[in-house]
Design a protein around this motif. Structure first.
Motif, PDB file in Angstrom:
ATOM      1  N   UNK A  24       4.207  35.478 -35.235  1.00 56.40           N
ATOM      2  CA  UNK A  24       5.554  34.987 -35.521  1.00 56.40           C
ATOM      3  C   UNK A  24       6.533  36.152 -35.533  1.00 56.40           C
ATOM      4  N   UNK A  25       7.594  36.028 -34.752  1.00 57.72           N
ATOM      5  CA  UNK A  25       8.588  37.106 -34.723  1.00 57.72           C
ATOM      6  C   UNK A  25       9.355  37.148 -36.037  1.00 57.72           C
ATOM      7  N   UNK A  26       9.889  38.313 -36.340  1.00 57.73           N
ATOM      8  CA  UNK A  26      10.697  38.453 -37.553  1.00 57.73           C
ATOM      9  C   UNK A  26      11.914  37.537 -37.481  1.00 57.73           C
ATOM     10  N   UNK A  27      12.491  37.405 -36.289  1.00 59.92           N
ATOM     11  CA  UNK A  27      13.664  36.522 -36.136  1.00 59.92           C
ATOM     12  C   UNK A  27      13.310  35.091 -36.497  1.00 59.92           C
ATOM     13  N   UNK A  28      12.195  34.584 -35.974  1.00 62.95           N
ATOM     14  CA  UNK A  28      11.807  33.204 -36.270  1.00 62.95           C
ATOM     15  C   UNK A  28      11.400  33.039 -37.731  1.00 62.95           C
ATOM     16  N   UNK A  29      10.813  34.060 -38.298  1.00 64.99           N
ATOM     17  CA  UNK A  29      10.450  34.017 -39.717  1.00 64.99           C
ATOM     18  C   UNK A  29      11.700  33.877 -40.579  1.00 64.99           C
ATOM     19  N   UNK A  30      12.700  34.706 -40.305  1.00 69.75           N
ATOM     20  CA  UNK A  30      13.940  34.643 -41.080  1.00 69.75           C
ATOM     21  C   UNK A  30      14.643  33.304 -40.891  1.00 69.75           C
ATOM     22  N   UNK A  31      14.666  32.835 -39.664  1.00 70.05           N
ATOM     23  CA  UNK A  31      15.422  31.633 -39.352  1.00 70.05           C
ATOM     24  C   UNK A  31      14.735  30.374 -39.842  1.00 70.05           C
ATOM     25  N   UNK A  32      13.466  30.214 -39.495  1.00 63.72           N
ATOM     26  CA  UNK A  32      12.810  28.929 -39.706  1.00 63.72           C
ATOM     27  C   UNK A  32      11.895  28.879 -40.928  1.00 63.72           C
ATOM     28  N   UNK A  33      11.484  30.030 -41.419  1.00 64.92           N
ATOM     29  CA  UNK A  33      10.697  30.055 -42.652  1.00 64.92           C
ATOM     30  C   UNK A  33      11.585  30.241 -43.878  1.00 64.92           C
ATOM     31  N   UNK A  34      12.604  31.080 -43.753  1.00 65.21           N
ATOM     32  CA  UNK A  34      13.478  31.372 -44.889  1.00 65.21           C
ATOM     33  C   UNK A  34      14.834  30.670 -44.797  1.00 65.21           C
ATOM     34  N   UNK A  35      15.129  30.062 -43.656  1.00 65.72           N
ATOM     35  CA  UNK A  35      16.400  29.343 -43.522  1.00 65.72           C
ATOM     36  C   UNK A  35      17.611  30.232 -43.386  1.00 65.72           C
ATOM     37  N   UNK A  36      17.408  31.516 -43.031  1.00 65.98           N
ATOM     38  CA  UNK A  36      18.520  32.449 -42.838  1.00 65.98           C
ATOM     39  C   UNK A  36      18.920  32.404 -41.360  1.00 65.98           C
ATOM     40  N   UNK A  37      19.655  31.383 -41.013  1.00 69.92           N
ATOM     41  CA  UNK A  37      19.931  31.108 -39.597  1.00 69.92           C
ATOM     42  C   UNK A  37      21.107  31.913 -39.047  1.00 69.92           C
ATOM     43  N   UNK A  38      21.689  32.801 -39.856  1.00 69.73           N
ATOM     44  CA  UNK A  38      22.751  33.667 -39.340  1.00 69.73           C
ATOM     45  C   UNK A  38      22.244  34.653 -38.308  1.00 69.73           C
ATOM     46  N   UNK A  39      20.955  34.962 -38.348  1.00 69.15           N
ATOM     47  CA  UNK A  39      20.345  35.813 -37.327  1.00 69.15           C
ATOM     48  C   UNK A  39      20.054  34.959 -36.103  1.00 69.15           C
ATOM     49  N   UNK A  40      20.566  35.376 -34.950  1.00 70.36           N
ATOM     50  CA  UNK A  40      20.449  34.554 -33.741  1.00 70.36           C
ATOM     51  C   UNK A  40      19.574  35.227 -32.694  1.00 70.36           C
TER      52      UNK A  40
END
Length: 945
Positions: A24-40
């Motif tokens: 799992x990429x760090x980007x997908x972890x932040x976005x979809x696991x933690x809900x921090x979708x500001x990272x695109x």
């Protein structure tokens, strides 16, 4: 899949996850696991920079890192920059300087800049440009981003020459800061991939690897048994489905469109063949190699200049040739003009393919509720109502049960206005499985499956006299439409734009739209106009060269003059009306641009520098742009019971600032504070009919609809208030949301109170039937004909004679889009358009081999201009309001791009004028230019010898 635990700190908060997939990429972890979708995520290979976060204070590309690699690290995302919902100084500076438009790349810039600001202050413009050169933006042109960072660092920002605008209005013409910026700057903007549902399925499209082949067999059995796979769908599984409808039919266009999935043959690399539905995108992609497809590979047709030759493979065997459509238009007596002319020049000019490359790729999410039968779709698109209308043609569903929403859209630039196979497949899958299904295009798919444009070859002749006046023009060109039809819009626009701002009494214009085994073409920012300007303006410079006349003087002698409007060109425009220029002042734009660039001083400097071996050049490009196309756009204005003013329109925004500009119009025409206006765009449930955002049309159509709806609402409110206050309507005024009796301001009522009155009539009692319930008004505005913006761009360049490298050093724009609603927004549109145009001039070209494979299908090989390649721009507005609409406005969205490639290419020619180098093909790469220079030097030395 292997899983492991990970502990880290994110935005100051300790996070521990026990079961994280190792891949799992760090980007997908932040976005979809933690809900921090500001990272695109924009490119998946670390080039665009939109995924930038900070790890232990240093900027990193989160799409290139695994989540497990962040073990023990401190991660900061854009959400961590705000303090208790208050924007940080850097974010405030971005808002002040209009350093964002669609906002998709903005978090990456902010994170890179924030790390930079902790290292050294104050910063210079050059230092900032170098520091952010690894971040790409398709909207802004970088200038305002750089200024925002420089100012935050305490550095000195070049002061723009802001002009005052002759408007008595309070908000129209003012540089109002954008209403949409706070959420985009803090990472709260919601794009399609930011939306998730429990149990949502993910789709991955299996695409053709061949440009032309017969499908002999598809075996999906292995893929269906793969982990997490729900199903694999091919054409046979879709049932009674027909091919996609034409975007815009025309009697001269063959209606050959594609199916949602290839039926028995593929006609371009990237054509959808099957779609895998799985529990995650990762698992869907895992199963893709298990789909077995047997092809019989066929010879393809790749080159448009060979497509009409005898014996060339046919893209569609049902047709006798590869002609997809055609058009001929003429006016005057062309043959007589050429026979009588003092001079005739012939040229062959080529413009090649590129993509739109919005940093947010296409995406669509469909959610179906089986019990109620409601289908809701979120799509990164330019026209949600258009998608809805097309879906209703293809799917048997009640109209009121289909809703399409364009949430935040990370750039559109034309191709997101089309209807693609995925726009049908994902809703079909959602209905089929009774759940939510999401598909997000990856960057490789964007290269091979999103619509492209620009590929044209022109054979042109111009007849002119010794005084430099053009008396006749012949132009035949081929347009590469790709494998399927969508419309004749692009080549038709090219044809009708070729005359430009010039009086040419005799015209003979013709094109053929040619099928090739490449992805289907459609509009890309400028939509056929950049090619036309390249042809016409190149001819203007060639005339100047032939007559030894200054290029600016040739243009002066051929311009339509201010007293000649309306000016009839003598041909039909793309809206099928006679082409008639409504307004403008072309000579004034030229003189303003020459003054801004310091034309005479540049010529002196150029001469001195050439003696030193430094090759400087200057290029002028004038243009006219048809804008404000119909058929209509709607505006609905409503006073909410909460006191806010709500504006609804079908014109979805992709960063143009419509929520701000349309709000300014409403505020002035209704008589309320701009801060109390909320604009909702791109939701088919909010307003029943809409067309969309494309072709520089929104201010003309939606702007005038909202102006008229606001005026109607104002009158209705005053009429209601007159009944309530027991006075005459003409005795009342409406200012800042309050209606009061003139001369007795204490006798008043607020719009909020009136909204309650209008909505809550007492049951069982009679009311004034002349006033409809609710405090709202809706208008659909249909323009009579297109309005025409215009402008002049001038670029200066330095050319390295040995390497062919081109540096664009200065760029000025004199621009006329009629009444300017918000000059800050228009400047931003121009900046971004110019950057796109510089890319088209020097870098951006999709390169195919002989078999139709794309050779440069990533940002490692396809170069987009960054902050180091795009210079500072100066913009001046010449306002000549159009008489064709009440606001007097004309479109502005594409004017930056249209002349920019030509201004640069002509500047290159000017720098090499003593060698008589001709740039007859764009983009011109350093290698190609170095070869042209070498060839001309060899010719020159041969002549001397």
């Amino acid at each position: 899949m292997a899983k492991q635990g990970v502990k880290l700190v994110v935005n100051g908060k300790s996070i521990e996850k026990k079961d994280v997939e190792a891949r799992l990429s760090l980007a997908d972890f932040l976005r979809h696991e933690l809900g921090l979708t500001g990272t695109h995520v924009g490119c998946e290979h670390g080039v665009c920079g939109s995924c930038t976060v900070q790890m232990n204070g240093a900027p990193v590309r989160s799409c290139l890192m695994l989540a497990v690699q962040a073990e023990g690290a401190e991660i900061t995302t854009v959400e961590g920059l705000t303090n208790r919902n208050e924007l940080a100084a850097l974010q405030q500076s971005f808002k002040k300087h209009h350093a964002l438009q669609c906002g998709f790349c903005t978090p990456g810039f902010l994170m890179s800049a924030d790390a930079l600001l902790r290292k050294s202050v104050p910063l210079t413009e050059a230092e900032v440009r170098q520091a952010v050169s690894g971040n790409l933006c398709r909207c802004t042109g970088y200038q305002n981003i750089v200024d925002a960072i420089v100012e935050t660092s305490g550095g000195e920002v070049a002061a723009p020459a802001h002009q005052e605008h002759a408007s008595a209005a309070k908000f129209i013409g003012a540089r109002v800061e954008r209403a949409e910026d706070n959420e985009l700057l803090s990472g709260k903007g919601v794009y399609v991939d930011d939306i998730d549902f429990p149990g949502m399925l993910h789709a991955y499209v299996v695409r053709s690897v061949h440009a032309r082949a017969k499908i002999l067999r598809i075996d999906t059995s292995l893929a269906k048994r793969a982990t997490g796979v729900v199903d694999v769908i091919t054409f046979e599984d879709l049932g009674a489905v027909r091919n996609l409808p034409l975007t815009i039919p025309h009697p001269n266009l063959k209606p050959l469109t594609e199916f949602p999935l290839a039926k028995d043959q593929v006609r371009y690399v990237g054509e959808p063949v099957a779609v895998i539905v799985a529990e995650s995108r990762y698992l869907a992609e895992d199963a893709a190699p298990l789909v077995e497809i047997d092809y019989e590979v066929l010879l393809g047709c790749i080159d448009i200049e060979k497509a009409l030759a005898p014996g060339v493979p046919l893209v569609h065997e049902s047709e006798p040739d590869n002609v997809g459509g055609f058009m001929k238009q003429s006016t005057g007596n062309v043959e007589k003009a050429f026979a009588q002319a003092d001079h005739v020049i012939k040229e062959t000019l080529r413009v090649h393919r590129g993509g739109c490359h919005a940093i947010e790729t296409r995406g669509i999410l469909a959610h179906f509720e089986p019990k109620a039968g409601f289908l809701t779709i979120w799509a990164s698109c330019q026209g949600p109502h258009r998608i809805r209308r097309t879906l209703l043609q293809l799917m048997d569903m009640p109209e009121h049960k289909v809703r399409v929403i364009a949430p935040r859209v990370g750039g559109g630039f034309g191709p997101k206005g089309g209807f693609y196979p995925e726009n049908f497949l994902i809703p079909w899958l959602a209905v089929h499985y009774g759940t939510a299904v999401k598909w997000i295009e990856d960057r490789r798919e964007h290269f091979i499956a999103s619509r492209q444009e620009r590929d044209q070859t022109h054979w042109v002749e111009v007849a002119f006299n010794n005084d430099g006046r053009v008396i006749g023009l012949k132009n035949f060109f081929l347009y590469d439409t790709g494998a399927y039809s969508t419309s004749l819009v692009v080549p038709w626009i090219t044809l009708a734009t070729i005359p430009g701002p010039y009086k040419i009494p005799n015209l003979q214009l013709e094109f053929k739209s040619v099928y090739t085994n490449k992805v289907t073409a459609m509009v890309v920012r400028g939509a056929g106009r950049p090619q036309a300007v390249y042809v016409m303006e190149t001819l203007m410079d060639r005339i100047a060269r032939e007559l030894n006349m200054d290029p600016a003087e040739v243009r002066r002698r051929n311009f339509v003059q201010k007293n000649e409007y309306p000016y009839s060109v003598g041909i039909l425009y793309r809206d099928n009306n006679p082409l008639e220029y409504d307004s403008g002042n072309y000579p004034a734009c030229l003189e303003e641009a020459l003054k801004m660039i310091g034309y005479e001083d540049f010529r002196k400097t150029q001469t001195v520098e050439r003696r030193r071996g430094v090759r400087l050049g200057i290029g002028i490009a004038a243009y006219v742009e048809g804008t404000g196309f119909g058929p209509y756009e709607g505006g609905s204005v409503k006073v909410g019971t909460d006191g806010k003013i709500y504006v609804f329109t079908g014109a979805a925004s992709q960063g143009q600032g419509q929520e701000t500009a349309l709000g300014q119009i409403c505020a002035d025409f209704l008589g309320v504070d701009f801060q109390n206006v909320e604009v909702v765009t791109g939701d088919s449930a909010a307003i029943p009919y809409g067309v969309g955002t494309f072709a520089s049309r929104v201010m003309v159509t939606a702007g005038n609809a909202i102006a008229q709806a606001s005026g109607q609402l104002r009158q209705k409110a005053i009429q209601l208030a007159a009944n309530k206050l027991e006075c005459r309507s003409e005795d009342l005024d409406l200012v800042n949301g309050e209606i009061f009796v003139k001369g007795t301001p204490e006798k008043k009522i607020t719009l909020r109170a009136l909204a309650h009155e209008a909505a809550n009539r007492v049951s069982g009692f009679m009311v004034d039937r002349s006033i409809e319930p609710g405090l709202e008004a809706t208008v659909y505005y249909s323009p009579r004909r297109s309005t025409h913006s215009n402008g002049v761009h001038i670029a200066t360049v330095q050319v390295d004679e040995e390497t062919g490298h081109v540096e664009v050093q200065r760029y000025v724009v004199a621009h006329d889009c009629g009444t300017v609603i918000n000059p800050m927004l228009v400047d931003g549109q121009i900046h971004g358009g110019v950057a796109h145009g510089i890319g088209n001039a020097l870098y951006e070209e999709v390169i195919h081999d002989e078999s139709g494979q794309i050779l440069n299908g990533s940002y490692m090989d396809y170069y987009l201009p960054g902050a180091m390649e795009v210079p500072r721009m100066e913009v001046s507005h010449i306002e000549t309001p159009t008489p064709l609409n009440p606001l007097g406005c004309k479109g502005a969205g594409e004017g930056g791009t249209i002349p920019a490639p030509t201004a640069v290419s002509l500047a290159i020619e000017d720098a090499l004028s003593d060698l008589k180098v001709k740039v007859n093909r764009i983009p011109v790469s350093p290698e190609a230019l170095a070869n042209l220079i070498a060839e001309q030097k060899e010719k020159t030395s041969g002549v001397r010898g």
